[in-house]
Design a protein around this motif. Structure first.
Motif, PDB file in Angstrom:
ATOM      1  N   SER A  53     -22.729   9.627  15.630  1.00  0.00           N
ATOM      2  CA  SER A  53     -22.017  10.303  14.544  1.00  0.00           C
ATOM      3  C   SER A  53     -22.961  11.283  13.868  1.00  0.00           C
ATOM      4  O   SER A  53     -24.188  11.240  14.079  1.00  0.00           O
ATOM      5  CB  SER A  53     -21.511   9.292  13.515  1.00  0.00           C
ATOM      6  N   VAL A  54     -22.397  12.150  13.034  1.00  0.00           N
ATOM      7  CA  VAL A  54     -23.234  13.106  12.297  1.00  0.00           C
ATOM      8  C   VAL A  54     -24.207  12.361  11.393  1.00  0.00           C
ATOM      9  O   VAL A  54     -25.384  12.750  11.270  1.00  0.00           O
ATOM     10  CB  VAL A  54     -22.358  14.078  11.491  1.00  0.00           C
ATOM     11  N   GLU A  55     -23.762  11.284  10.790  1.00  0.00           N
ATOM     12  CA  GLU A  55     -24.632  10.503   9.903  1.00  0.00           C
ATOM     13  C   GLU A  55     -25.846   9.952  10.645  1.00  0.00           C
ATOM     14  O   GLU A  55     -26.914   9.766  10.049  1.00  0.00           O
ATOM     15  CB  GLU A  55     -23.841   9.355   9.261  1.00  0.00           C
ATOM     16  N   ASP A  56     -25.689   9.720  11.948  1.00  0.00           N
ATOM     17  CA  ASP A  56     -26.799   9.194  12.749  1.00  0.00           C
ATOM     18  C   ASP A  56     -27.913  10.223  12.964  1.00  0.00           C
ATOM     19  O   ASP A  56     -28.983   9.881  13.487  1.00  0.00           O
ATOM     20  CB  ASP A  56     -26.306   8.709  14.117  1.00  0.00           C
ATOM     21  N   LEU A  57     -27.680  11.456  12.549  1.00  0.00           N
ATOM     22  CA  LEU A  57     -28.710  12.485  12.694  1.00  0.00           C
ATOM     23  C   LEU A  57     -29.814  12.345  11.651  1.00  0.00           C
ATOM     24  O   LEU A  57     -30.868  12.986  11.768  1.00  0.00           O
ATOM     25  CB  LEU A  57     -28.086  13.883  12.586  1.00  0.00           C
ATOM     26  N   ARG A  58     -29.588  11.514  10.642  1.00  0.00           N
ATOM     27  CA  ARG A  58     -30.590  11.313   9.602  1.00  0.00           C
ATOM     28  C   ARG A  58     -31.914  10.846  10.228  1.00  0.00           C
ATOM     29  O   ARG A  58     -31.958   9.918  11.029  1.00  0.00           O
ATOM     30  CB  ARG A  58     -30.119  10.273   8.593  1.00  0.00           C
ATOM     31  N   GLY A  59     -32.987  11.552   9.880  1.00  0.00           N
ATOM     32  CA  GLY A  59     -34.306  11.194  10.382  1.00  0.00           C
ATOM     33  C   GLY A  59     -34.594  11.694  11.785  1.00  0.00           C
ATOM     34  O   GLY A  59     -35.679  11.434  12.323  1.00  0.00           O
ATOM     35  N   ARG A  60     -33.659  12.410  12.388  1.00  0.00           N
ATOM     36  CA  ARG A  60     -33.832  12.892  13.760  1.00  0.00           C
ATOM     37  C   ARG A  60     -34.248  14.365  13.781  1.00  0.00           C
ATOM     38  O   ARG A  60     -34.065  15.105  12.816  1.00  0.00           O
ATOM     39  CB  ARG A  60     -32.538  12.729  14.549  1.00  0.00           C
ATOM     40  N   SER A  61     -34.769  14.774  14.926  1.00  0.00           N
ATOM     41  CA  SER A  61     -35.095  16.182  15.143  1.00  0.00           C
ATOM     42  C   SER A  61     -33.848  16.880  15.667  1.00  0.00           C
ATOM     43  O   SER A  61     -33.332  16.538  16.738  1.00  0.00           O
ATOM     44  CB  SER A  61     -36.238  16.317  16.155  1.00  0.00           C
ATOM     45  N   VAL A  62     -33.359  17.854  14.892  1.00  0.00           N
ATOM     46  CA  VAL A  62     -32.065  18.471  15.183  1.00  0.00           C
ATOM     47  C   VAL A  62     -32.191  19.989  15.113  1.00  0.00           C
ATOM     48  O   VAL A  62     -32.695  20.533  14.125  1.00  0.00           O
ATOM     49  CB  VAL A  62     -30.987  18.000  14.173  1.00  0.00           C
ATOM     50  N   SER A  63     -31.693  20.670  16.133  1.00  0.00           N
ATOM     51  CA  SER A  63     -31.613  22.126  16.080  1.00  0.00           C
ATOM     52  C   SER A  63     -30.277  22.526  15.475  1.00  0.00           C
ATOM     53  O   SER A  63     -29.214  22.063  15.909  1.00  0.00           O
ATOM     54  CB  SER A  63     -31.739  22.735  17.473  1.00  0.00           C
ATOM     55  N   VAL A  64     -30.333  23.383  14.463  1.00  0.00           N
ATOM     56  CA  VAL A  64     -29.118  23.825  13.774  1.00  0.00           C
ATOM     57  C   VAL A  64     -28.697  25.230  14.202  1.00  0.00           C
ATOM     58  O   VAL A  64     -27.820  25.849  13.592  1.00  0.00           O
ATOM     59  CB  VAL A  64     -29.302  23.785  12.241  1.00  0.00           C
ATOM     60  N   GLU A  99     -32.689  27.510  24.205  1.00  0.00           N
ATOM     61  CA  GLU A  99     -33.907  26.829  23.778  1.00  0.00           C
ATOM     62  C   GLU A  99     -33.615  25.389  23.356  1.00  0.00           C
ATOM     63  O   GLU A  99     -34.432  24.485  23.567  1.00  0.00           O
ATOM     64  CB  GLU A  99     -34.562  27.585  22.623  1.00  0.00           C
ATOM     65  N   SER A 100     -32.432  25.165  22.778  1.00  0.00           N
ATOM     66  CA  SER A 100     -32.043  23.810  22.382  1.00  0.00           C
ATOM     67  C   SER A 100     -31.901  22.899  23.589  1.00  0.00           C
ATOM     68  O   SER A 100     -32.342  21.740  23.571  1.00  0.00           O
ATOM     69  CB  SER A 100     -30.722  23.850  21.603  1.00  0.00           C
ATOM     70  N   VAL A 101     -31.297  23.401  24.635  1.00  0.00           N
ATOM     71  CA  VAL A 101     -31.157  22.616  25.874  1.00  0.00           C
ATOM     72  C   VAL A 101     -32.527  22.252  26.431  1.00  0.00           C
ATOM     73  O   VAL A 101     -32.785  21.098  26.811  1.00  0.00           O
ATOM     74  CB  VAL A 101     -30.318  23.389  26.913  1.00  0.00           C
ATOM     75  N   ASP A 102     -33.426  23.225  26.463  1.00  0.00           N
ATOM     76  CA  ASP A 102     -34.785  22.953  26.952  1.00  0.00           C
ATOM     77  C   ASP A 102     -35.470  21.900  26.086  1.00  0.00           C
ATOM     78  O   ASP A 102     -36.179  21.020  26.598  1.00  0.00           O
ATOM     79  CB  ASP A 102     -35.613  24.241  26.966  1.00  0.00           C
ATOM     80  N   ALA A 103     -35.270  21.992  24.768  1.00  0.00           N
ATOM     81  CA  ALA A 103     -35.919  21.061  23.846  1.00  0.00           C
ATOM     82  C   ALA A 103     -35.366  19.647  23.994  1.00  0.00           C
ATOM     83  O   ALA A 103     -36.105  18.663  23.872  1.00  0.00           O
ATOM     84  CB  ALA A 103     -35.752  21.547  22.408  1.00  0.00           C
ATOM     85  N   VAL A 104     -34.068  19.511  24.265  1.00  0.00           N
ATOM     86  CA  VAL A 104     -33.491  18.190  24.518  1.00  0.00           C
ATOM     87  C   VAL A 104     -34.090  17.608  25.801  1.00  0.00           C
ATOM     88  O   VAL A 104     -34.443  16.420  25.857  1.00  0.00           O
ATOM     89  CB  VAL A 104     -31.950  18.265  24.615  1.00  0.00           C
ATOM     90  N   THR A 151     -38.321  17.177  22.573  1.00  0.00           N
ATOM     91  CA  THR A 151     -38.775  17.660  21.265  1.00  0.00           C
ATOM     92  C   THR A 151     -37.623  17.779  20.265  1.00  0.00           C
ATOM     93  O   THR A 151     -37.846  17.862  19.063  1.00  0.00           O
ATOM     94  CB  THR A 151     -39.484  19.017  21.389  1.00  0.00           C
ATOM     95  N   VAL A 152     -36.384  17.786  20.762  1.00  0.00           N
ATOM     96  CA  VAL A 152     -35.186  17.785  19.926  1.00  0.00           C
ATOM     97  C   VAL A 152     -34.255  16.698  20.436  1.00  0.00           C
ATOM     98  O   VAL A 152     -34.104  16.515  21.640  1.00  0.00           O
ATOM     99  CB  VAL A 152     -34.493  19.173  19.940  1.00  0.00           C
ATOM    100  N   GLU A 153     -33.631  15.961  19.497  1.00  0.00           N
ATOM    101  CA  GLU A 153     -32.762  14.852  19.896  1.00  0.00           C
ATOM    102  C   GLU A 153     -31.282  15.222  19.914  1.00  0.00           C
ATOM    103  O   GLU A 153     -30.473  14.526  20.541  1.00  0.00           O
ATOM    104  CB  GLU A 153     -32.992  13.666  18.954  1.00  0.00           C
ATOM    105  N   ALA A 154     -30.930  16.276  19.222  1.00  0.00           N
ATOM    106  CA  ALA A 154     -29.542  16.746  19.197  1.00  0.00           C
ATOM    107  C   ALA A 154     -29.544  18.196  18.743  1.00  0.00           C
ATOM    108  O   ALA A 154     -30.495  18.665  18.107  1.00  0.00           O
ATOM    109  CB  ALA A 154     -28.691  15.896  18.256  1.00  0.00           C
ATOM    110  N   PHE A 155     -28.461  18.907  19.083  1.00  0.00           N
ATOM    111  CA  PHE A 155     -28.371  20.291  18.604  1.00  0.00           C
ATOM    112  C   PHE A 155     -26.922  20.670  18.329  1.00  0.00           C
ATOM    113  O   PHE A 155     -25.980  20.131  18.915  1.00  0.00           O
ATOM    114  CB  PHE A 155     -29.004  21.271  19.595  1.00  0.00           C
ATOM    115  N   PHE A 156     -26.777  21.588  17.386  1.00  0.00           N
ATOM    116  CA  PHE A 156     -25.485  22.171  17.068  1.00  0.00           C
ATOM    117  C   PHE A 156     -25.292  23.431  17.914  1.00  0.00           C
ATOM    118  O   PHE A 156     -26.234  24.190  18.140  1.00  0.00           O
ATOM    119  CB  PHE A 156     -25.415  22.571  15.592  1.00  0.00           C
ATOM    120  N   TRP A 157     -24.057  23.634  18.313  1.00  0.00           N
ATOM    121  CA  TRP A 157     -23.699  24.881  18.970  1.00  0.00           C
ATOM    122  C   TRP A 157     -22.240  25.185  18.656  1.00  0.00           C
ATOM    123  O   TRP A 157     -21.357  24.339  18.876  1.00  0.00           O
ATOM    124  CB  TRP A 157     -23.908  24.807  20.475  1.00  0.00           C
TER     125      TRP A 157
END
Length: 329
Positions: free
Chosen positions: A144-155, A190-195, A199-205
């Protein structure tokens, strides 16, 4: 001797006056030679990152303009997408641009990134709907979106429509984008590469379906898309009716086997209000007459509809586009 000197002086004076007049006329010609967007023989189309729909759709549109509008050469330019594109339209660095409706609304109303500097933009067409895709991979523990707390996220990349809706969704979910996540600002490629490299756990697109970069990720990883529909009312209450219900269908991406309800945002094709009326008419006409060719480049072009295309609130339709819709019935 004195008479000859006076004569030569008068001739010199007349020559000098002619030079001054010539220079003034040349300066006036230069000052008046700036053409309205679309008034010359080159058209610049502001799109987005190379992994998104805008770039593919815009490239195909540039090809069709070049092939079908006599004497005009169009080129598609890679950009940071919506915010960047509206600024390019505002200063007339680009003639045509793709933009999310919420960004276009901010631009013409002079709010958010455009605070105090409204953009003189008008619409040619509502093209298709962008789907708010929050992508992670199976096993991340993010459901869920709430699970993004404390995670590395690309916006999303700076100056993109993705970034705008990402920040709005996070706040609607009760998260502070500056404090509650490790905020990264990456484009979709770049987000796909980072996942992939962790280095990134989730990203918005925010993009059409399917998006090439997400398709690529799904071929190597089991992707998970997070629902966002529960935040729709909050966004509508704060930012207006540009947001709508949307569903990412099962099968859109490899291994993706269930529908996900998300927030949708329409995409507009926009121009500066000073664009030449005939050029605006011809570009709008091409969107429909060459729709099948455009759809061969990207299937989202098939979603252009003559009934919904003129609906570009809060923007006004450009007079050239309005003439096309009036004539098309």
């Amino acid at each position: 001797m004195r008479k000859a000197a006076i004569t030569r002086l008068r001739r010199f004076g007349r020559m000098l006056l002619c030079v001054v007049i010539t220079l003034v006329l040349m300066a006036l010609l230069v000052a008046c030679s700036g053409e309205a967007p679309g008034g010359g023989n080159r058209i610049s189309i502001a799109t987005g990152g190379t992994g998104g729909v805008y770039f593919v759709y815009g490239g195909a549109l540039a090809d069709q303009i070049t092939q079908n509008v006599e004497g005009v050469e169009a080129t598609a330019e890679a950009t940071s997408a919506s915010v960047d594109n509206m600024q390019l339209i505002g200063d007339e660095s680009s003639d045509v641009a793709f933009s999310l409706a919420d960004t276009a609304a901010d631009a013409v109303e002079g709010r958010e990134q455009f605070e105090g500097e409204p953009i003189s933009a008008q619409g040619l067409a509502r093209l298709y709907v962008n789907y708010t895709q929050i992508v992670t991979v199976a096993g991340s523990g993010i459901e869920s979106v709430e699970d993004l707390r404390g995670r590395s996220v690309s916006v999303g990349s700076p100056g993109s429509g993705t970034e705008i809706i990402a920040l709005r969704v996070l706040r609607a979910a009760g998260l502070d984008p500056d404090a509650d996540i490790d905020r990264q600002q990456l484009g979709v490629d770049e987000s796909v590469d980072a996942v992939r490299d962790g280095t990134v756990e989730a990203f918005f697109w925010s993009g059409g379906l399917p998006t090439g970069a997400v398709t690529d990720l799904a071929t190597t990883d089991q992707i998970v898309l997070l629902p966002t529909i529960e935040y729709l009312d909050s966004l509508r209450n704060q930012y207006g009716e540009v947001y709508q219900e949307a569903t990412i269908p099962a099968g859109t991406y490899e291994g993706f086997d269930q529908d996900v309800a998300v927030i949708g945002v329409p995409n507009y094709l926009v121009v500066n209000e000073s664009m030449d009326e005939e050029m605006a008419f011809q570009i709008t006409q091409l969107l429909f007459e060459q729709q099948e060719a455009l759809a061969e480049a990207h299937p989202e072009a098939r979603n252009l509809d003559i009934t919904s295309a003129p609906q570009v609130p809060p923007l006004d339709l450009h007079p050239g586009a309005r003439r096309y819709y009036d004539e098309a019935g």
